[in-house]
Design an enzyme around this catalytic site. Sequence first.
Site, short mmCIF file in Angstrom:
data_model
loop_
_atom_site.label_atom_id
_atom_site.label_comp_id
_atom_site.label_asym_id
_atom_site.label_seq_id
_atom_site.Cartn_x
_atom_site.Cartn_y
_atom_site.Cartn_z
N HIS A 204 5.62 5.88 -0.70
CA HIS A 204 6.39 4.68 -1.02
C HIS A 204 5.54 3.44 -0.79
O HIS A 204 4.48 3.51 -0.15
CB HIS A 204 7.63 4.60 -0.12
CG HIS A 204 7.30 4.42 1.32
ND1 HIS A 204 6.90 5.46 2.13
CD2 HIS A 204 7.26 3.31 2.10
CE1 HIS A 204 6.64 5.01 3.34
NE2 HIS A 204 6.85 3.69 3.35
N HIS B 62 0.85 -1.19 0.00
CA HIS B 62 0.00 0.00 0.00
C HIS B 62 0.89 1.24 0.00
O HIS B 62 2.09 1.15 0.24
CB HIS B 62 -0.92 0.01 1.23
CG HIS B 62 -0.16 0.12 2.52
ND1 HIS B 62 0.33 -0.99 3.18
CD2 HIS B 62 0.24 1.19 3.24
CE1 HIS B 62 1.00 -0.59 4.25
NE2 HIS B 62 0.96 0.74 4.32
#
Length: 181
Positions: free
Chosen positions: A120, A37
Site C-alpha cells: 500500500h 512509498h
Amino acid sequence: MIRLFTALEVPDEVAERLMRLQRGLDGARWIERPDFHITLRFMGDVPEDIADDIDEALSEIPMAPFDVELEGLGEFGGKRPHTLYAGVKLSEPLRILQGRHESAMRRVGLKPETRNFTPHVTIARLNRVETDAAYSFIRANSPFAAPSFTVEQFTLFSAKASTGGGPYVPEKRYPDFGWEE
C-alpha cells in the site's frame, strides 16, 4: 541506532493522483509527497554495524524490472481506523521481491516480520478522524486507480524515530546502477 526500511518509490505521475485525494477529510494528517512509498520490509531501529550488514544483504537481492499498479482505497485499524491508504495490486514479482527482503533480513539476524504483507501507499494518518468520516471518504473516492508504473530499483530509507516516521531519507538504491541524482 538508525531506523530503516526498504520500499519502492512512487513516481510523480502517480503521486499527483494520490495528492488529489488529500482533501475533504477533517482531522486527517496528510502524508507529504516525498514520503509516498510502498514498504517492502520495516527493519526498525538497528545498530550502525547491523545497518552495514543490511546494506550488504540488500545489495545481493536480484531484481528485474516489473510493473506496479495502485487500485482501491482502504484503512488500517478496523473499527478505529488510524491509517488511510491506496492499495497496491499484489503481483507475483512484487511478492517475490518482498519475500527476498524478508529472507535477507532474517539472514542478517532480524526477527521475522509478524504482519502479513499488504502492499500500500499511506496517504493519511487518521488519529483525529471520526470512523464514519473515514469510511465515507473511502466510499466517496472509490473506485481509485492510478496508472501502472515500472520499478527498476528498491530503496533503503532511514526515518526519524516518531509516530508516522517522515520525513524519510533515501539512503541507497538497489541495484546500484551508479546513477547520480
